[in-house]
Scaffold this motif. Sequence first.
Motif, PDB file in Angstrom:
ATOM      1  N   GLY A 119       3.369 -13.609  25.822  1.00  0.00           N
ATOM      2  CA  GLY A 119       4.098 -14.557  24.978  1.00  0.00           C
ATOM      3  C   GLY A 119       5.485 -14.037  24.630  1.00  0.00           C
ATOM      4  O   GLY A 119       5.775 -12.844  24.778  1.00  0.00           O
ATOM      5  N   ARG A 153       6.695 -13.475  21.844  1.00  0.00           N
ATOM      6  CA  ARG A 153       6.699 -12.523  20.726  1.00  0.00           C
ATOM      7  C   ARG A 153       6.694 -11.068  21.203  1.00  0.00           C
ATOM      8  O   ARG A 153       6.934 -10.162  20.420  1.00  0.00           O
ATOM      9  CB  ARG A 153       5.491 -12.785  19.832  1.00  0.00           C
ATOM     10  CG  ARG A 153       4.156 -12.516  20.501  1.00  0.00           C
ATOM     11  CD  ARG A 153       2.989 -12.916  19.620  1.00  0.00           C
ATOM     12  NE  ARG A 153       1.729 -12.442  20.190  1.00  0.00           N
ATOM     13  CZ  ARG A 153       0.550 -12.605  19.635  1.00  0.00           C
ATOM     14  NH1 ARG A 153       0.458 -13.264  18.493  1.00  0.00           N
ATOM     15  NH2 ARG A 153      -0.538 -12.125  20.205  1.00  0.00           N
ATOM     16  N   SER A 213      10.475 -15.793  20.358  1.00  0.00           N
ATOM     17  CA  SER A 213      10.131 -14.559  19.652  1.00  0.00           C
ATOM     18  C   SER A 213      10.628 -14.576  18.209  1.00  0.00           C
ATOM     19  O   SER A 213      11.785 -14.919  17.962  1.00  0.00           O
ATOM     20  CB  SER A 213      10.743 -13.352  20.368  1.00  0.00           C
ATOM     21  OG  SER A 213      10.535 -12.201  19.574  1.00  0.00           O
ATOM     22  N   VAL A 227      10.131 -20.376  15.115  1.00  0.00           N
ATOM     23  CA  VAL A 227       9.013 -19.744  15.825  1.00  0.00           C
ATOM     24  C   VAL A 227       7.920 -19.487  14.789  1.00  0.00           C
ATOM     25  O   VAL A 227       8.184 -18.863  13.758  1.00  0.00           O
ATOM     26  CB  VAL A 227       9.466 -18.418  16.486  1.00  0.00           C
ATOM     27  CG1 VAL A 227       8.302 -17.737  17.179  1.00  0.00           C
ATOM     28  CG2 VAL A 227      10.599 -18.680  17.480  1.00  0.00           C
ATOM     29  N   LYS A 228       6.733 -19.956  15.055  1.00  0.00           N
ATOM     30  CA  LYS A 228       5.675 -19.903  14.029  1.00  0.00           C
ATOM     31  C   LYS A 228       4.954 -18.556  13.982  1.00  0.00           C
ATOM     32  O   LYS A 228       4.274 -18.222  13.016  1.00  0.00           O
ATOM     33  CB  LYS A 228       4.656 -21.027  14.276  1.00  0.00           C
ATOM     34  CG  LYS A 228       5.254 -22.415  14.174  1.00  0.00           C
ATOM     35  CD  LYS A 228       4.931 -23.033  12.816  1.00  0.00           C
ATOM     36  CE  LYS A 228       5.814 -24.178  12.390  1.00  0.00           C
ATOM     37  NZ  LYS A 228       6.232 -25.152  13.380  1.00  0.00           N
ATOM     38  N   GLU A 229       5.069 -17.775  15.047  1.00  0.00           N
ATOM     39  CA  GLU A 229       4.341 -16.493  15.125  1.00  0.00           C
ATOM     40  C   GLU A 229       4.672 -15.580  13.944  1.00  0.00           C
ATOM     41  O   GLU A 229       5.793 -15.583  13.453  1.00  0.00           O
ATOM     42  CB  GLU A 229       4.776 -15.724  16.379  1.00  0.00           C
ATOM     43  CG  GLU A 229       4.574 -16.438  17.676  1.00  0.00           C
ATOM     44  CD  GLU A 229       3.166 -16.266  18.200  1.00  0.00           C
ATOM     45  OE1 GLU A 229       2.396 -15.525  17.578  1.00  0.00           O
ATOM     46  OE2 GLU A 229       2.864 -16.900  19.224  1.00  0.00           O
ATOM     47  N   GLU A 230       3.718 -14.733  13.576  1.00  0.00           N
ATOM     48  CA  GLU A 230       3.964 -13.705  12.567  1.00  0.00           C
ATOM     49  C   GLU A 230       4.960 -12.689  13.137  1.00  0.00           C
ATOM     50  O   GLU A 230       4.923 -12.375  14.336  1.00  0.00           O
ATOM     51  CB  GLU A 230       2.623 -13.004  12.289  1.00  0.00           C
ATOM     52  CG  GLU A 230       2.708 -11.923  11.271  1.00  0.00           C
ATOM     53  CD  GLU A 230       1.431 -11.060  11.221  1.00  0.00           C
ATOM     54  OE1 GLU A 230       0.468 -11.344  11.971  1.00  0.00           O
ATOM     55  OE2 GLU A 230       1.432 -10.101  10.438  1.00  0.00           O
ATOM     56  N   ARG A 231       5.803 -12.164  12.296  1.00  0.00           N
ATOM     57  CA  ARG A 231       6.719 -11.112  12.761  1.00  0.00           C
ATOM     58  C   ARG A 231       5.940  -9.818  12.978  1.00  0.00           C
ATOM     59  O   ARG A 231       5.033  -9.486  12.198  1.00  0.00           O
ATOM     60  CB  ARG A 231       7.802 -10.847  11.719  1.00  0.00           C
ATOM     61  CG  ARG A 231       8.791 -11.982  11.508  1.00  0.00           C
ATOM     62  CD  ARG A 231       9.792 -11.563  10.440  1.00  0.00           C
ATOM     63  NE  ARG A 231      10.499 -10.362  10.853  1.00  0.00           N
ATOM     64  CZ  ARG A 231      11.668 -10.351  11.490  1.00  0.00           C
ATOM     65  NH1 ARG A 231      12.280 -11.486  11.747  1.00  0.00           N
ATOM     66  NH2 ARG A 231      12.233  -9.220  11.856  1.00  0.00           N
ATOM     67  N   TYR A 282       0.353  -7.126  17.555  1.00  0.00           N
ATOM     68  CA  TYR A 282       0.233  -7.547  18.956  1.00  0.00           C
ATOM     69  C   TYR A 282       1.140  -6.667  19.811  1.00  0.00           C
ATOM     70  O   TYR A 282       2.031  -5.986  19.274  1.00  0.00           O
ATOM     71  CB  TYR A 282       0.568  -9.045  19.116  1.00  0.00           C
ATOM     72  CG  TYR A 282       1.835  -9.506  18.419  1.00  0.00           C
ATOM     73  CD1 TYR A 282       3.098  -9.222  18.941  1.00  0.00           C
ATOM     74  CD2 TYR A 282       1.772 -10.242  17.224  1.00  0.00           C
ATOM     75  CE1 TYR A 282       4.250  -9.647  18.309  1.00  0.00           C
ATOM     76  CE2 TYR A 282       2.934 -10.667  16.573  1.00  0.00           C
ATOM     77  CZ  TYR A 282       4.169 -10.356  17.119  1.00  0.00           C
ATOM     78  OH  TYR A 282       5.331 -10.768  16.501  1.00  0.00           O
TER      79      TYR A 282
END
Length: 700
Positions: free
Chosen positions: A99, A101, A125, A348-352, A383
């Motif tokens: 991904g 990220r 990202s 971007v919705k992902e956690e940092r 991750y």
Amino acid sequence: MAEMKHTICGMCAVRCPITVHVENGRPVWLEGNANDAAMGKSLCAKGGATFAQRDDKQRPLGPLLRMGKRGEGQWREVSWDEAFSFITSKLEGIIAEHGGRAVMMSDRGGPFADLRQAFMKAIGSPNYMNHDCTCGRNTHHASRSVYGMGRKDFAYDYENARHIVLFGRNITESLRVKEVKSVLKGLKNGAHLTYIDPRFSVTAGKATRYWQIKPGTDYALLLAIAHVVVDKGYYDAEFVERYVTGLDEFRTFLGPYTPEWAEKETGIKAKDIEAFCFQINEDRPKVIFHPGWMYTRYRDSFYASRMLHILNALMGSIEQKGGLFYVKGAKDAGKKGLKSIAGSIPAVKEERADGCGSRYPYFDTSGGMLHLAFDALDKADPYPIKAYFIHRHNPLIALPDPVEQRRILDKLDLIVSVDVNYSESAWYADVILPENTYLERGDILRMEKGLKPGFGRRQQCVVPLNNTKAGWEIYLELARRLGKEEYLPFKTLEDIWAFQLQDTDVSIEDFDAKGFVKLSQDAIWYDRDKLSFGTESGKIELFNQKLESQGVPSFIPYTAPEEAPAGSFRLLYGRCGYQAHGQHQNNPILSQLLDENHLWIHPEPAAELGIKEGDLVEVSSGDVTGHIRARVTNMIHPEAVFMLHGFGTQVPLQKRALNKGLADQIFMQGKLTDWDKAGGGVNICQSFVTIKPAVSQELK
Ligand SMILES: Nc1nc2c(c(=O)[nH]1)N[C@H]1C(S)=C(S)[C@@H](COP(=O)(O)OP(=O)(O)OC[C@H]3O[C@@H](n4cnc5c(=O)[nH]c(N)nc54)[C@H](O)[C@@H]3O)O[C@H]1N2
Ligand SMILES: Nc1nc2c(c(=O)[nH]1)N[C@H]1C(S)=C(S)[C@@H](COP(=O)(O)OP(=O)(O)OC[C@H]3O[C@@H](n4cnc5c(=O)[nH]c(N)nc54)[C@H](O)[C@@H]3O)O[C@H]1N2
Ligand code: SF4
Ligand SMILES: [Mo]
């Protein structure tokens, strides 16, 4: 006849407005942009070395691909097409498997970062970071905790101040041209300058009061100052009544921290602390406590900075001539601001990876925390991270412990460095994409907040001498090749400028006359009866309930700093006026001004160790050892040694700087994971070294 072009200096991160004279395509003269009255024609030494940087061939002059092992220095010159293809195919694989990220970027923040943030968002990202975890993060977070606003939301009117108080803010050497000029005007107008530093810097030489404080005890001194101010009523009662909450809790907390107590901790006499407090009471509200800039030093620097921010509020110096003022934006001038490129791309919705905004809800997500991203990279938690873009940033110098950093960097599949120099980090990368030097390129437009807000432009003034590209070209091309053109649909810099200006009534030609466009002709001051702050209550919160609920206490009791183990010294570092970090040690001109740093050591320990002025000494910490010449002087506190930061480069192609002097960050072992849980900054002044005369006085 020379043509005069206005642009923005890039020799350090201050980015002053400047004017270059160009004759037959050649730059022949450089000066401050006198259209900006605060700048005038002044330039600092680094700015003056601009042409030397452009002409210097000991830099990457075209794209390079690594051939041997990382850091071995075996490079193959490639075309831009090959470099872009290499990066794109690596990124495609990484993004397909892990991904977007899994890609992170760090840069030097600042007004041109919007485009790089946009690039990161475009590839999906959340992991954009700036340099600030080893710079101003503690001060920034401290400001947010008191005012609900960042450190850059206020600026200082030194020129009209009656008293300027600087805790290790070495304002005349760690400099910004306009700021130094304004401070010097203030001094000429009769301002007092109180300067506190374990080391007698150039700023100490300008001070009306200098205190050589025991290193790491600023917080104790500040507690005592606050104690006297609150106890004796040396504060602006009307301002405090109106705008400040939590004074009662603060007063109770300060109870034990008397000047007599602080004298034992700091070495500064109680009667001197009292005399200082008496004086600021006379001088207020035109008193400026600078809240620190590079205040990521000690484990309580966040709290020391909070005290500095709080003292400004107690002085009533907010939105006050000779004090602090809110920096005004386009809205304050009744105008539209520049359109954000990153802001136009879906979030971007992902956690940092660094946990800012999630594990650490109280840390500002805009610049993140690079050391925490390194930790995430190391542990693949939360991750995996596989690619790292390093843009105008040199973490192997800027973060502590390069040995540990290299171990962690080795977990990456791709490291790309965009730099103008063979920095230590570029040298460790897989690909070096050399950027045009700043006179050879334009950048996106920047917002210039202040009393008279406006926009500023860096424009290309001369052609690139080498096979280099501007940052905007690099990121647009990478986005295009990665199929993300829809997010960055620009072909030229002019397209980007037009996008940024689209909702304003400013056109790009408006920049030609002065280099900037003001949105207000008059200074904008807010009505002091109607101030509001960014906190939940809208007031200045000495006690911050929200932070408390997130596990960050508003007040912490003082704990003395760890003492240097017997026979060792605390390692302090700083800057001089003609270097910017590790950037210009190899500059043909600046390397002549100062080609190596020295170790400042107090005459008493020096005598005990048998060290004389100019001797070569051995500095050690754990298994790291290095050599440097001694400067024996009582201008440094006896418990500490000091060296200028940025020297001691190991990059063979930086021939003028190679092995000249010694790097400070190599002695900061383990500091990558030693950071302030409240402010987030890395505690890099918590390192100790031993010193002894070198076996041989010859440098190997
Ligand atoms: N031990 C220790 N660590 C420190 C500090 C310290 O004093 N001691 N200081 C801290 C502070 S306050 C800060 S701000 C950081 C600074 O850390 P960095 O941001 O890493 O430092 P800089 O030297 O400003 O520049 C970074 C890189 O930008 C490159 N560069 C210069 N001009 C350009 C350009 O036009 N384009 C591109 N692409 N690259 C360019 C330089 O060659 C350099 O490699 O370090 C921090 N870390
Ligand atoms: N010429 C030049 N100007 C620059 C820069 C540059 O590299 N070169 N960098 C810019 C950047 S990015 C930044 S962040 C600023 C940094 O500006 P400043 O924050 O002023 O930073 P430094 O020069 O790192 O440190 C100033 C002083 O802190 C002192 N100090 C160490 N320990 C203590 C302590 O316990 N208490 C007190 N009170 N003082 C202590 C050191 O002795 C040093 O003299 O400068 C900016 N301006
Ligand atoms: S302080 Fe000096 S080097 Fe930095 S931007 Fe200003 S003129 Fe350039
Ligand atoms: Mo900094």
